[in-house]
Design an enzyme around this catalytic site. Structure first.
Site, short mmCIF file in Angstrom:
data_model
loop_
_atom_site.label_atom_id
_atom_site.label_comp_id
_atom_site.label_asym_id
_atom_site.label_seq_id
_atom_site.Cartn_x
_atom_site.Cartn_y
_atom_site.Cartn_z
N ASN A 47 34.76 -10.29 9.96
CA ASN A 47 35.00 -11.67 9.55
C ASN A 47 35.33 -11.77 8.06
O ASN A 47 35.18 -12.83 7.46
CB ASN A 47 33.78 -12.53 9.85
N HIS A 57 27.55 -22.48 18.45
CA HIS A 57 26.93 -21.18 18.22
C HIS A 57 25.52 -21.12 18.82
O HIS A 57 24.81 -22.13 18.91
CB HIS A 57 26.87 -20.90 16.72
N GLU A 59 30.65 -26.83 15.65
CA GLU A 59 31.18 -25.91 14.64
C GLU A 59 32.46 -26.50 14.07
O GLU A 59 33.12 -27.34 14.71
CB GLU A 59 31.47 -24.54 15.25
N SER A 81 33.55 -19.75 16.61
CA SER A 81 33.51 -18.33 16.30
C SER A 81 34.14 -17.45 17.37
O SER A 81 34.63 -16.36 17.06
CB SER A 81 32.07 -17.89 16.06
N ASP A 122 28.52 -26.81 11.52
CA ASP A 122 28.39 -25.42 11.07
C ASP A 122 29.80 -24.92 10.81
O ASP A 122 30.56 -24.68 11.74
CB ASP A 122 27.71 -24.59 12.16
N HIS A 174 33.05 -20.36 9.84
CA HIS A 174 34.35 -19.70 9.92
C HIS A 174 35.48 -20.53 9.32
O HIS A 174 36.65 -20.11 9.35
CB HIS A 174 34.67 -19.35 11.37
N LYS A 200 31.29 -14.44 5.81
CA LYS A 200 32.65 -14.37 6.34
C LYS A 200 33.63 -14.35 5.16
O LYS A 200 33.77 -13.34 4.49
CB LYS A 200 32.92 -15.54 7.29
#
Length: 383
Positions: free
Chosen positions: A47, A133, A175, A179, A204, A207, A236
């Protein structure tokens, strides 16, 4: 049933389903390659989106921090572990993302668990995107609140749940960039719906931070949304580790009182906070890396389409190739490794049944010829 029999049976089930996980000892070589058992591979599994894990500016900042402050915090931040580097980085981060406060956590998993555990009470409700997640869904399931999951990235599905909600507080969880699928949440629509019903939105953005938005400020900034609770992580695009929760001042004060993962864990090393400050400077100045990453994503997607591969609609560095069958996904990953490309097969329970995949991740550190090599290896692997 004995403990040993329980363990033996559980492992046998995992092996039988092709879901048995094994770790490898890796030796990173650069942002784009790694060594395993003396063999070098192109790395399409990490990542490290901006290629910062070995950036000399960040390495030097950590070394200098260790020389000045030592290699550990020595205690919880509530005792003796909260130092000047932690406070300085929290202020820098909050200012950058436009929040009054930021609180550092040792990991994104800990941050998500801490926030949900501290915020939720009996008769409250959590509405979570069904592909959120594991740290979010587990925390929600363990909390005293009622958890309901809505269809992935479907504001209408959330609206139906919100309309039927009654009593208690409401937290909507998602998110920013997912992910495993690499797609982005419709944060603007989700936030508008949540506020309409008096709830809070928790995002969240592990990413998205560092990659999307002006100066890499992330998914929420890109969509001109300020969630009540924003979690960003540094393992990441930042190339380090750790996480932070961005929120209003009174919320931060509340979490300092009641977030057990914050209160009862040793704080991150001050030297790590020094490294994160250096990493933030690199991220803010990282337009060239973000442009290279965008070009690499476009190159890969165009090459995959030309070869007839069906990717998900992701426009991010996460480019999943859905295989379906778990054994087939493992076999494809092994074939790619035989050709010098390290790609990870992701299987249930990490992803839903029937969606085993190759999770291909791209980095600004990849050269165009390395992406072409991956495409040719994929083409050969499918037979």
């Amino acid at each position: 049933m004995s403990w040993q029999q329980r363990i033996t049976d559980a492992l046998a089930v995992r092996r039988g389903k092709g879901q048995f996980r094994q770790r490898q000892v890796f030796q990173p070589h650069s942002g784009a390659s790694l060594d395993v058992n003396g063999q070098r591979y192109l790395n399409f599994a990490a990542n490290d989106y901006l290629g910062l894990t070995r950036d000399p500016r960040i390495v030097r900042a950590w070394q200098q921090g260790a020389e000045r402050y030592g290699v550990g915090a020595g205690g919880s931040g509530h005792v003796t572990g909260y130092g000047a580097p932690h406070a300085a980085f929290e202020e820098e981060l909050a200012d950058w993302l436009g929040y009054p406060r930021a609180l550092l956590f040792i990991s994104g998993f800990a941050a998500n668990q801490a926030v949900i555990a501290a915020m939720m009470a009996k008769n409250d409700r959590i509405f979570a995107d069904k592909l959120s997640h594991a740290s979010l869904l587990e925390a929600a399931a363990l909390s005293p609140a009622t958890l309901r999951r809505f269809a992935h990235n479907q504001p209408d599905a959330l609206a139906a749940l919100l309309t039927g909600a009654d009593g208690g507080e409401t937290l909507v969880v998602t998110e920013g960039v997912f992910s495993m699928d690499g797609d982005s949440a419709p944060l603007s629509a989700l936030h508008a719906l949540t506020r309409q019903h008096g709830g809070w939105l928790m995002v969240d953005d592990a990413h998205g931070i560092g990659v999307t938005g002006e100066e890499g400020r992330g998914s929420a900034w890109q969509q001109q949304v300020q969630p009540e609770l924003l979690v960003v992580t540094f393992g990441k695009a930042f190339g380090v580790s750790g996480a932070a929760v961005l929120c209003q001042t009174e919320t931060a004060d509340y979490l300092i009182q009641f977030a057990r993962h914050l209160i009862y864990s040793t704080a991150m090393p001050p030297a790590q906070a020094c490294a994160l400050s250096a990493s933030l400077a690199c991220v803010r100045q990282g337009d060239a890396q973000r442009q290279r990453l965008a070009e690499n994503i476009a190159l890969f997607k165009a090459g995959a389409a030309a070869r007839g591969f069906k990717l998900t609609p992701s426009l991010t560095a996460i480019q999943p190739l859905i295989v379906g069958d778990e054994a087939r996904a493992l076999a494809l990953a092994d074939t790619l490794r035989a050709q010098g490309c390290w790609v990870t097969a992701i299987r249930p329970p990490t992803v839903p049944p029937g969606t085993a995949r190759l999770r291909i991740t791209l980095s600004a550190a990849h050269r165009p010829e390395e992406i072409q090599r991956l495409l040719e290896a994929l083409n050969d692997a499918r037979g």
